[in-house]
Write a protein that holds these residues in place. Structure first.
Motif, mmCIF file in Angstrom:
data_model
loop_
_atom_site.group_PDB
_atom_site.id
_atom_site.type_symbol
_atom_site.label_atom_id
_atom_site.label_comp_id
_atom_site.label_asym_id
_atom_site.label_seq_id
_atom_site.Cartn_x
_atom_site.Cartn_y
_atom_site.Cartn_z
ATOM 1 N N ASP A 189 74.487 58.496 -57.462
ATOM 2 C CA ASP A 189 74.304 57.550 -56.351
ATOM 3 C C ASP A 189 75.161 56.299 -56.540
ATOM 4 O O ASP A 189 75.670 55.725 -55.565
ATOM 5 N N LEU A 190 75.329 55.878 -57.788
ATOM 6 C CA LEU A 190 76.108 54.670 -58.063
ATOM 7 C C LEU A 190 77.588 54.845 -57.729
ATOM 8 O O LEU A 190 78.321 53.859 -57.615
ATOM 9 N N LYS A 191 78.029 56.080 -57.536
ATOM 10 C CA LYS A 191 79.421 56.335 -57.152
ATOM 11 C C LYS A 191 79.667 55.978 -55.687
ATOM 12 O O LYS A 191 80.809 55.691 -55.299
ATOM 13 N N THR A 192 78.620 56.021 -54.875
ATOM 14 C CA THR A 192 78.793 55.794 -53.433
ATOM 15 C C THR A 192 77.927 54.646 -52.901
ATOM 16 O O THR A 192 78.065 54.273 -51.738
ATOM 17 N N MET A 193 77.031 54.105 -53.729
ATOM 18 C CA MET A 193 76.134 53.043 -53.290
ATOM 19 C C MET A 193 76.254 51.841 -54.229
ATOM 20 O O MET A 193 76.616 51.992 -55.395
ATOM 21 N N SER A 194 75.922 50.668 -53.732
ATOM 22 C CA SER A 194 75.919 49.479 -54.576
ATOM 23 C C SER A 194 74.736 49.531 -55.540
ATOM 24 O O SER A 194 73.752 50.245 -55.296
ATOM 25 N N GLU A 195 74.822 48.783 -56.624
ATOM 26 C CA GLU A 195 73.702 48.720 -57.568
ATOM 27 C C GLU A 195 72.439 48.230 -56.875
ATOM 28 O O GLU A 195 71.337 48.741 -57.124
ATOM 29 N N LYS A 196 72.588 47.278 -55.981
ATOM 30 C CA LYS A 196 71.444 46.723 -55.266
ATOM 31 C C LYS A 196 70.740 47.793 -54.449
ATOM 32 O O LYS A 196 69.502 47.892 -54.450
ATOM 33 N N ASP A 197 71.519 48.622 -53.752
ATOM 34 C CA ASP A 197 70.919 49.667 -52.919
ATOM 35 C C ASP A 197 70.311 50.789 -53.761
ATOM 36 O O ASP A 197 69.300 51.378 -53.376
ATOM 37 N N VAL A 198 70.915 51.088 -54.900
ATOM 38 C CA VAL A 198 70.355 52.120 -55.777
ATOM 39 C C VAL A 198 69.010 51.654 -56.338
ATOM 40 O O VAL A 198 68.039 52.421 -56.366
ATOM 41 N N VAL A 199 68.948 50.412 -56.770
ATOM 42 C CA VAL A 199 67.677 49.867 -57.274
ATOM 43 C C VAL A 199 66.635 49.856 -56.164
ATOM 44 O O VAL A 199 65.474 50.214 -56.372
ATOM 45 N N SER A 200 67.048 49.469 -54.969
ATOM 46 C CA SER A 200 66.139 49.445 -53.826
ATOM 47 C C SER A 200 65.650 50.845 -53.474
ATOM 48 O O SER A 200 64.488 51.035 -53.096
ATOM 49 N N LEU A 201 66.540 51.835 -53.608
ATOM 50 C CA LEU A 201 66.178 53.236 -53.354
ATOM 51 C C LEU A 201 65.076 53.685 -54.312
ATOM 52 O O LEU A 201 64.057 54.247 -53.899
ATOM 53 N N VAL A 202 65.245 53.421 -55.598
ATOM 54 C CA VAL A 202 64.237 53.786 -56.592
ATOM 55 C C VAL A 202 62.946 53.007 -56.354
ATOM 56 O O VAL A 202 61.844 53.561 -56.451
ATOM 57 N N GLU A 203 63.070 51.727 -56.022
ATOM 58 C CA GLU A 203 61.890 50.899 -55.752
ATOM 59 C C GLU A 203 61.082 51.449 -54.579
ATOM 60 O O GLU A 203 59.846 51.503 -54.617
ATOM 61 N N THR A 204 61.777 51.874 -53.530
ATOM 62 C CA THR A 204 61.099 52.416 -52.354
ATOM 63 C C THR A 204 60.326 53.684 -52.715
ATOM 64 O O THR A 204 59.177 53.867 -52.289
ATOM 65 N N ARG A 205 60.957 54.568 -53.493
ATOM 66 C CA ARG A 205 60.265 55.785 -53.916
ATOM 67 C C ARG A 205 59.055 55.457 -54.774
ATOM 68 O O ARG A 205 57.971 56.028 -54.603
ATOM 69 N N TYR A 206 59.231 54.531 -55.706
ATOM 70 C CA TYR A 206 58.135 54.162 -56.618
ATOM 71 C C TYR A 206 56.968 53.541 -55.842
ATOM 72 O O TYR A 206 55.806 53.916 -56.044
ATOM 73 N N LYS A 207 57.263 52.612 -54.936
ATOM 74 C CA LYS A 207 56.200 51.972 -54.158
ATOM 75 C C LYS A 207 55.550 52.946 -53.185
ATOM 76 O O LYS A 207 54.342 52.858 -52.916
ATOM 77 N N GLY A 208 56.338 53.873 -52.649
ATOM 78 C CA GLY A 208 55.770 54.878 -51.761
ATOM 79 C C GLY A 208 54.767 55.757 -52.481
ATOM 80 O O GLY A 208 53.697 56.087 -51.946
ATOM 81 N N LEU A 209 55.081 56.133 -53.722
ATOM 82 C CA LEU A 209 54.149 56.944 -54.510
ATOM 83 C C LEU A 209 52.889 56.165 -54.851
ATOM 84 O O LEU A 209 51.784 56.720 -54.860
ATOM 85 N N GLN A 210 53.042 54.865 -55.132
ATOM 86 C CA GLN A 210 51.861 54.047 -55.426
ATOM 87 C C GLN A 210 50.945 53.956 -54.204
ATOM 88 O O GLN A 210 49.712 54.007 -54.333
ATOM 89 N N LEU A 211 51.534 53.837 -53.018
ATOM 90 C CA LEU A 211 50.740 53.784 -51.789
ATOM 91 C C LEU A 211 50.018 55.105 -51.564
ATOM 92 O O LEU A 211 48.833 55.128 -51.202
ATOM 93 N N LEU A 212 50.713 56.212 -51.767
ATOM 94 C CA LEU A 212 50.098 57.536 -51.619
ATOM 95 C C LEU A 212 48.915 57.684 -52.565
ATOM 96 O O LEU A 212 47.823 58.129 -52.162
ATOM 97 N N ARG A 213 49.084 57.322 -53.818
ATOM 98 C CA ARG A 213 48.024 57.447 -54.811
ATOM 99 C C ARG A 213 46.846 56.523 -54.512
ATOM 100 O O ARG A 213 45.684 56.899 -54.664
ATOM 101 N N LYS A 214 47.154 55.320 -54.078
ATOM 102 C CA LYS A 214 46.096 54.360 -53.755
ATOM 103 C C LYS A 214 45.260 54.837 -52.572
ATOM 104 O O LYS A 214 44.026 54.721 -52.572
ATOM 105 N N ARG A 215 45.918 55.387 -51.565
ATOM 106 C CA ARG A 215 45.206 55.833 -50.367
ATOM 107 C C ARG A 215 44.305 57.043 -50.644
ATOM 108 O O ARG A 215 43.171 57.100 -50.196
ATOM 109 N N LEU A 216 44.836 58.006 -51.383
ATOM 110 C CA LEU A 216 44.148 59.285 -51.509
ATOM 111 C C LEU A 216 43.394 59.443 -52.820
ATOM 112 O O LEU A 216 42.433 60.222 -52.883
#
Length: 407
Positions: free
Chosen positions: A76-103
């Motif tokens: 991903d770092l070959k085609t995306m900025s470091e900021k966007d790659v970190v944001s991508l991982v953050e979004t996945r991580y927070k999405g999983l936390q929301l899923l776990r919290k809800r269910l």
């Protein structure tokens, strides 16, 4: 005067009118409907599902809760900025936390045993151990502000050997401490139960023929009534389309490319000691233990063109390769394949990994193109989509840059 919903009664009008309509009862659709009720409990919400059960990717995946492998992040770092790659991982991580919290972890059989990436002896990563360790250190430092710990570590030679993978397939094992596994059937059941507990109405067997936005304050959705032999119309103030790979059936001019995935599962294997989830070849192949069986999927990269389809069919070439690879990965373990299936994911025609979350017209909103990461990001996408629908002054600037750039 134009007649609508002919042969429906005066009393049935109330069954066809809602504040908010949602098309699709996968993870995104259910999250959108629940999120609307969380912010506006008195609103009426209807989810329309084309089949008896959601039939796309939400219930047909391998049950991985992923944030991204080391080689995927490096790619991903070959085609995306470091900021966007970190944001991508953050979004996945927070999405999983929301899923776990809800269910709740118990309700979805969530287990954070970590994931393991098998490094092929022929790959560039296997040729220089010092360079590999440097990559691990650099990516850990990059992601630490989001994850609050080291994501990746190189397994010792002793630990790698204990897995008894074929040396033809695996020279090194890289562990990701933040990934886990779930039972996606239980997840969908409990997500559906949660939506119903909030008062969300879910109607199955309702394939939407078309929708119409009046451009003022309402939207209509046409569904065929087989008993009447004619369409009926549901009316709402706003509509969310959460149909992922099938979106082009309703919205023609959109960059959504279907990507079919093939999955096999073996019979129960006695004394199978396999914890966690495993992937290799930049995530194109993946396997795990489930109920004493080995679940193995992937191979889309063997036939990209053939797998760009919304047809639920087997690909014999890929299934043959999965069988061959499984025999190589775990040599000497006898098994039979008891079942295979396919699921349909959605991607961009480019390397763009961002989901589409936008206001398509005055009263119609889109939350589609999960990029094969619906388990991870689907819940947060639905939450953002509901915010857009309910807030006239909504701004994507409050959300991670991965989601808001170029939407």
């Amino acid at each position: 005067m134009e007649k609508t919903n002919q042969n429906t009664s005066y009393w049935e009008k109330s069954l066809l009118s809602y504040d908010y309509l949602v098309i699709g009862s996968g993870i995104v659709g259910l999250s959108t409907s629940i999120s609307i009720k969380e912010k506006s409990p008195n609103s009426s919400v209807l989810v329309l599902e084309r089949e008896v059960i959601p039939t796309g990717a939400s219930g047909k995946n391998a049950g991985f809760s992923c944030i991204g492998s080391l080689t995927e992040v490096l790619d991903d770092l070959k085609t995306m900025s470091e900021k966007d790659v970190v944001s991508l991982v953050e979004t996945r991580y927070k999405g999983l936390q929301l899923l776990r919290k809800r269910l709740g972890d118990h309700n979805i059989d969530y287990k954070q045993n970590g994931s393991y990436e098998l490094i092929d002896p022929k790959s560039d990563f296997a040729k220089d151990k010092k360079a590999l360790l440097k990559h691990i250190e650099e990516i850990n430092d990059l992601l630490k502000p989001v994850l609050k710990g080291d994501a990746f570590s190189l397994c010792s030679e002793e630990e790698t050997a204990s897995f008894k993978f074929s040396p033809k397939i695996c020279k090194y094992l890289i562990k990701n401490n933040f990934e886990g596994e779930i039972d996606t059937g239980k997840m969908l059941r409990h997500y559906t139960d949660l939506a119903i507990s909030w008062g969300v109405h879910i109607k199955t067997g309702c394939k939407v023929m078309e929708y119409k936005d009046d451009g003022v304050g309402s939207v209509s959705v046409k569904v065929f009534n087989h008993t009447l032999g004619q369409p009926i119309e549901f009316i709402g103030k706003k509509l969310a389309i959460c149909t992922n790979a099938f979106t082009k059936e309703l919205v023609k001019d959109i960059d959504v490319v279907p990507g079919r995935g093939q999955v096999i599962i073996t019979n129960p294997i006695p004394n199978l000691h396999l914890q966690g989830i495993y992937h290799f070849d930049e995530g194109y192949y993946y396997f795990r233990e489930k109920d004493g069986c080995i679940l193995f999927g992937g191979g889309r990269n063997l036939d990209f063109e053939g797998e760009r389809t919304t047809e639920f069919k087997s690909n014999k070439k890929i299934l043959k390769k999965l069988d061959e690879l499984l025999k190589e990965i775990i040599p000497g373990v006898p098994y039979t394949i008891q079942q295979n299936w396919s699921g349909i994911m959605a991607f961009s025609s480019t390397k763009d990994k961002k989901p589409i979350i936008n206001q398509h017209s005055k009263n119609v909103y889109l939350g589609v193109r999960m990029g094969g990461m619906g388990v991870a990001i689907g819940s947060v996408v639905g939450k953002i989509l509901s915010d857009m629908m309910l807030d006239d002054h909504f701004s994507m600037n409050t959300h991670p840059s991965f989601l808001r750039s170029k939407l």
